[in-house]
Motif scaffolding. Structure first.
Motif, PDB file in Angstrom:
ATOM      1  N   CYS A 139       0.790  -1.574   0.115  1.00 25.90           N
ATOM      2  CA  CYS A 139      -0.116   0.039   0.319  1.00 25.90           C
ATOM      3  C   CYS A 139       1.592   0.762  -0.040  1.00 25.90           C
ATOM      4  CB  CYS A 139      -1.175  -0.341   1.221  1.00 25.90           C
ATOM      5  SG  CYS A 139      -1.122  -1.624   1.497  1.00 25.90           S
ATOM      6  N   TYR A 161       1.031   9.248 -11.718  1.00 22.71           N
ATOM      7  CA  TYR A 161       0.397   8.471 -10.986  1.00 22.71           C
ATOM      8  C   TYR A 161      -1.290   9.582 -10.886  1.00 22.71           C
ATOM      9  CZ  TYR A 161      -2.885   5.436  -8.490  1.00 22.71           C
ATOM     10  OH  TYR A 161      -4.473   4.837  -8.282  1.00 22.71           O
ATOM     11  N   VAL A 163      -4.008  10.227  -9.540  1.00 22.22           N
ATOM     12  CA  VAL A 163      -4.714  10.444  -8.222  1.00 22.22           C
ATOM     13  C   VAL A 163      -4.669  10.322  -7.818  1.00 22.22           C
ATOM     14  CG1 VAL A 163      -7.233   9.735 -10.789  1.00 22.22           C
ATOM     15  CG2 VAL A 163      -5.074   8.154  -8.664  1.00 22.22           C
ATOM     16  N   GLN A 164      -5.370  11.116  -6.852  1.00 24.47           N
ATOM     17  CA  GLN A 164      -4.710  11.099  -4.667  1.00 24.47           C
ATOM     18  C   GLN A 164      -5.155  10.218  -4.361  1.00 24.47           C
ATOM     19  OE1 GLN A 164      -2.774  13.464  -3.301  1.00 24.47           O
ATOM     20  NE2 GLN A 164      -2.829  11.783  -1.592  1.00 24.47           N
ATOM     21  N   PRO A 165      -4.470   9.577  -3.980  1.00 23.54           N
ATOM     22  CA  PRO A 165      -5.033   7.746  -2.856  1.00 23.54           C
ATOM     23  C   PRO A 165      -5.208   8.342  -1.837  1.00 23.54           C
ATOM     24  CG  PRO A 165      -2.277   7.397  -3.507  1.00 23.54           C
ATOM     25  CD  PRO A 165      -2.736   9.510  -3.992  1.00 23.54           C
ATOM     26  N   ALA A 166      -6.073   7.152  -1.225  1.00 28.52           N
ATOM     27  CA  ALA A 166      -6.921   7.885   0.432  1.00 28.52           C
ATOM     28  C   ALA A 166      -5.468   8.208   1.377  1.00 28.52           C
ATOM     29  CB  ALA A 166      -7.494   6.884   0.540  1.00 28.52           C
ATOM     30  N   ARG A 180     -14.893  -0.495   5.731  1.00 31.68           N
ATOM     31  CA  ARG A 180     -15.141   0.684   4.571  1.00 31.68           C
ATOM     32  C   ARG A 180     -13.314  -0.281   4.113  1.00 31.68           C
ATOM     33  NH1 ARG A 180     -15.744   7.006   4.355  1.00 31.68           N
ATOM     34  NH2 ARG A 180     -14.631   7.567   1.834  1.00 31.68           N
ATOM     35  N   TYR A 181     -12.721  -0.165   5.073  1.00 32.67           N
ATOM     36  CA  TYR A 181     -11.790  -0.636   4.767  1.00 32.67           C
ATOM     37  C   TYR A 181     -11.470  -2.031   3.817  1.00 32.67           C
ATOM     38  CZ  TYR A 181      -9.256   3.817   7.079  1.00 32.67           C
ATOM     39  OH  TYR A 181      -9.044   4.604   7.796  1.00 32.67           O
ATOM     40  N   ALA A 184     -12.475  -2.428   0.476  1.00 32.97           N
ATOM     41  CA  ALA A 184     -11.660  -1.508  -0.684  1.00 32.97           C
ATOM     42  C   ALA A 184     -10.681  -2.894  -0.899  1.00 32.97           C
ATOM     43  CB  ALA A 184     -11.145   0.187   0.219  1.00 32.97           C
ATOM     44  N   LEU A 185     -10.363  -3.640  -0.317  1.00 29.42           N
ATOM     45  CA  LEU A 185      -9.200  -4.876   0.515  1.00 29.42           C
ATOM     46  C   LEU A 185      -9.838  -5.195  -0.727  1.00 29.42           C
ATOM     47  CD1 LEU A 185      -7.855  -4.654   3.504  1.00 29.42           C
ATOM     48  CD2 LEU A 185      -6.439  -4.628   1.025  1.00 29.42           C
ATOM     49  N   MET A 192      -7.393   1.779  -8.181  1.00 32.22           N
ATOM     50  CA  MET A 192      -7.119   1.609  -7.002  1.00 32.22           C
ATOM     51  C   MET A 192      -7.535  -0.071  -7.335  1.00 32.22           C
ATOM     52  SD  MET A 192      -6.730   1.280  -2.597  1.00 32.22           S
ATOM     53  CE  MET A 192      -7.096  -0.455  -2.054  1.00 32.22           C
ATOM     54  N   LEU A 199      -3.539  -9.939  -0.418  1.00 23.55           N
ATOM     55  CA  LEU A 199      -3.629 -10.837   1.178  1.00 23.55           C
ATOM     56  C   LEU A 199      -4.464 -11.772   1.190  1.00 23.55           C
ATOM     57  CD1 LEU A 199      -3.397  -6.916   1.308  1.00 23.55           C
ATOM     58  CD2 LEU A 199      -2.058  -8.259   1.609  1.00 23.55           C
ATOM     59  N   VAL A 207      -3.415  -6.188   7.662  1.00 27.76           N
ATOM     60  CA  VAL A 207      -3.251  -4.340   7.433  1.00 27.76           C
ATOM     61  C   VAL A 207      -3.938  -3.609   7.350  1.00 27.76           C
ATOM     62  CG1 VAL A 207      -3.499  -3.188   5.450  1.00 27.76           C
ATOM     63  CG2 VAL A 207      -2.027  -5.218   5.099  1.00 27.76           C
ATOM     64  N   ILE A 211      -3.156   0.233   9.658  1.00 25.74           N
ATOM     65  CA  ILE A 211      -3.691   1.252   9.499  1.00 25.74           C
ATOM     66  C   ILE A 211      -4.007   2.191  10.553  1.00 25.74           C
ATOM     67  CG2 ILE A 211      -5.328   3.088   7.704  1.00 25.74           C
ATOM     68  CD1 ILE A 211      -4.690   1.342   5.892  1.00 25.74           C
TER      69      ILE A 211
HETATM   70  C1  HEC Z   1      -1.510   1.519  -7.096  1.00 33.20           C
HETATM   71  C2  HEC Z   1      -1.801   3.400  -5.743  1.00 33.20           C
HETATM   72  C3  HEC Z   1      -2.345   2.524  -4.657  1.00 33.20           C
HETATM   73  C4  HEC Z   1      -2.212   1.319  -4.302  1.00 33.20           C
HETATM   74  C5  HEC Z   1      -1.131   0.726  -4.464  1.00 33.20           C
HETATM   75  C6  HEC Z   1      -3.141   1.126  -3.099  1.00 33.20           C
HETATM   76  N1  HEC Z   1      -3.651   1.749  -2.675  1.00 33.20           N
HETATM   77 FE1  HEC Z   1      -5.806   2.633  -1.903  1.00 33.20          FE
HETATM   78  N2  HEC Z   1      -5.552   3.731  -3.082  1.00 33.20           N
HETATM   79  C7  HEC Z   1      -5.831   4.588  -4.117  1.00 33.20           C
HETATM   80  C8  HEC Z   1      -6.385   5.691  -4.687  1.00 33.20           C
HETATM   81  C9  HEC Z   1      -5.957   6.145  -5.976  1.00 33.20           C
HETATM   82  C10 HEC Z   1      -7.271   6.165  -3.754  1.00 33.20           C
HETATM   83  C11 HEC Z   1      -8.894   5.991  -4.223  1.00 33.20           C
HETATM   84  C12 HEC Z   1      -9.952   6.252  -4.806  1.00 33.20           C
HETATM   85  C13 HEC Z   1     -11.216   7.013  -4.723  1.00 33.20           C
HETATM   86  O1  HEC Z   1     -11.766   7.772  -3.643  1.00 33.20           O
HETATM   87  O2  HEC Z   1     -11.558   7.371  -6.456  1.00 33.20           O
HETATM   88  C14 HEC Z   1      -7.609   4.239  -2.859  1.00 33.20           C
HETATM   89  C15 HEC Z   1      -8.621   4.058  -1.609  1.00 33.20           C
HETATM   90  C16 HEC Z   1      -8.148   3.582  -0.512  1.00 33.20           C
HETATM   91  C17 HEC Z   1      -9.210   3.852   0.178  1.00 33.20           C
HETATM   92  C18 HEC Z   1      -9.783   4.679   0.511  1.00 33.20           C
HETATM   93  C19 HEC Z   1     -11.554   3.540  -0.339  1.00 33.20           C
HETATM   94  C20 HEC Z   1     -13.126   4.811   0.140  1.00 33.20           C
HETATM   95  O3  HEC Z   1     -13.775   4.088   0.298  1.00 33.20           O
HETATM   96  O4  HEC Z   1     -12.630   5.534   0.051  1.00 33.20           O
HETATM   97  C21 HEC Z   1      -8.821   2.577   0.880  1.00 33.20           C
HETATM   98  C22 HEC Z   1      -9.800   2.039   2.510  1.00 33.20           C
HETATM   99  C23 HEC Z   1      -7.633   1.764   0.364  1.00 33.20           C
HETATM  100  N3  HEC Z   1      -7.201   2.887  -0.100  1.00 33.20           N
HETATM  101  C24 HEC Z   1      -6.564   1.105   0.936  1.00 33.20           C
HETATM  102  C25 HEC Z   1      -5.691   0.768   0.881  1.00 33.20           C
HETATM  103  C26 HEC Z   1      -4.595  -0.816   0.952  1.00 33.20           C
HETATM  104  C27 HEC Z   1      -5.203  -1.093   1.898  1.00 33.20           C
HETATM  105  C28 HEC Z   1      -3.962  -0.655   0.189  1.00 33.20           C
HETATM  106  C29 HEC Z   1      -3.220  -1.824   0.178  1.00 33.20           C
HETATM  107  C30 HEC Z   1      -3.351  -3.117   0.842  1.00 33.20           C
HETATM  108  C31 HEC Z   1      -3.953   0.348  -0.769  1.00 33.20           C
HETATM  109  N4  HEC Z   1      -4.998   0.983  -0.492  1.00 33.20           N
HETATM  110  C32 HEC Z   1      -2.717   0.221  -1.744  1.00 33.20           C
HETATM  111  C33 HEC Z   1      -4.016   3.954  -4.430  1.00 33.20           C
HETATM  112  C34 HEC Z   1      -3.680   2.916  -4.731  1.00 33.20           C
END
Ligand code: HEC
Length: 274
Positions: A139, A161, A163-166, A180-181, A184-185, A192, A199, A207, A211
């Motif tokens: 992550c 890349y 977009v903004q990851p959360a 919610r987590y 998303a997983l 994402m 996992l 994980v 967090i």
């Molecule tokens: C390649 C990049 C990337 C990786 C690697 C990644 N994420 Fe994300 N993640 C994102 C992005 C971009 C978003 C925002 C998505 C959106 O809201 O449009 C996000 C959103 C999330 C959210 C919020 C979802 C929601 O309900 O709004 C969670 C929770 C999350 N990621 C958990 C994880 C976890 C835990 C891992 C590792 C196992 C992981 N992510 C790996 C890019 C990534």
């Protein structure tokens, strides 16, 4: 002499003709005294053993009956339960596959968020350690090692890349339910991808715990094996260990009442010699 020879030859030919169809060999049973004994009436899974004298239907029926079938919905094969490692009398290694009853849609995401509340695993030091390791591998490249949404891909590779990851440090994500987590997983979200194939069941929950521990640290709260002042949905292992010790103490302190034992001895004494 000549006619005896002819007769002998004729008998030899006759016996070959009669026995050739009757002797067993290869897939032939030879002549059958009781056909049912050679052709079982039972039918076997995945084995097509049709015999016209058996009466369970036509050749087509049997063909259908012996095909592999679908398991009943929700069936979990041996070794396929994520919680199996806790042991239910049968020793096997869990492969971490646990059924997930939520679909990959926005409504289902909201339903999972509302319904999945508790973390099924107690908070342990080893679980947090595993969670940290997995988080940093899977992550952190996007979400950042500090879980602030500022991972390497966003920092150094800006533009690649887009977009903004959360940012898990935001209050919205601190307050977000475990569901919610977890959701998303399982499926990812927008750009994402999902992690259900990378996992296992327990790893996903480790994980999430990791967090949570990062969030707790920024909030100056504790989230550890000893104490959880961060939320009420995750149980520190110390609570479980204390309950276990209490139960064990109660068992060892329990006094076994002697009256029924004495009464039984009396009955045995009176009945002896009969
Ligand atoms: C390649 C990049 C990337 C990786 C690697 C990644 N994420 Fe994300 N993640 C994102 C992005 C971009 C978003 C925002 C998505 C959106 O809201 O449009 C996000 C959103 C999330 C959210 C919020 C979802 C929601 O309900 O709004 C969670 C929770 C999350 N990621 C958990 C994880 C976890 C835990 C891992 C590792 C196992 C992981 N992510 C790996 C890019 C990534």
């Amino acid at each position: 002499m000549n006619s005896t020879f002819k007769l002998f030859g004729f008998l030899v030919v006759l016996s070959i003709v009669f026995t050739s169809c009757q002797s067993a060999g290869g897939n032939q049973t030879g002549s059958e005294y009781m056909p049912d004994m050679a052709h079982s009436v039972a039918y076997e899974a995945n084995t097509f053993g049709y015999y016209y004298n058996n009466r369970w239907g036509t050749e087509d029926d049997l063909h259908k009956m012996v095909q592999p079938r679908q398991t009943i919905n929700g069936t979990i094969a041996r070794g396929m339960s994520g919680k199996a490692s806790e042991g239910r009398g049968v020793s096997f290694k869990a492969n971490g596959s646990v059924p997930y009853y939520y679909g990959n849609t926005e409504e289902e995401r909201l339903r999972a968020t509302a319904e999945i509340i508790n973390n099924p695993y107690p908070i342990t030091a080893s679980g947090l350690e595993k969670g940290k390791n997995l988080y940093n591998i899977q992550c952190a490249i996007c979400h950042g090692e500090k879980a602030d949404g500022n991972g390497y891909l966003v920092r150094e590779d800006g533009g690649k890349y887009p977009v903004q990851p959360a940012n898990f440090m935001l209050d919205e994500f601190v307050a977000a339910s475990n569901g919610r987590y977890y959701h998303a997983l399982m499926y990812g979200k927008n750009l994402m991808g999902g992690y259900s194939d990378k996992l296992s069941y327990d790893e996903r929950w480790y994980v999430i715990q990791y967090i949570r521990s990062l969030q707790a640290t920024t909030k100056k709260l504790e989230y550890s094996e000893k104490l959880n002042t961060f939320n009420t949905t995750d149980t520190p292992y110390s609570v479980i260990a204390a309950k276990k010790a209490e139960a064990e103490a109660a068992i060892s302190a329990a006094v076994v009442p002697s009256a029924p034992i004495e009464a039984t001895k009396e009955v045995l004494k009176n009945n002896s010699g009969h």
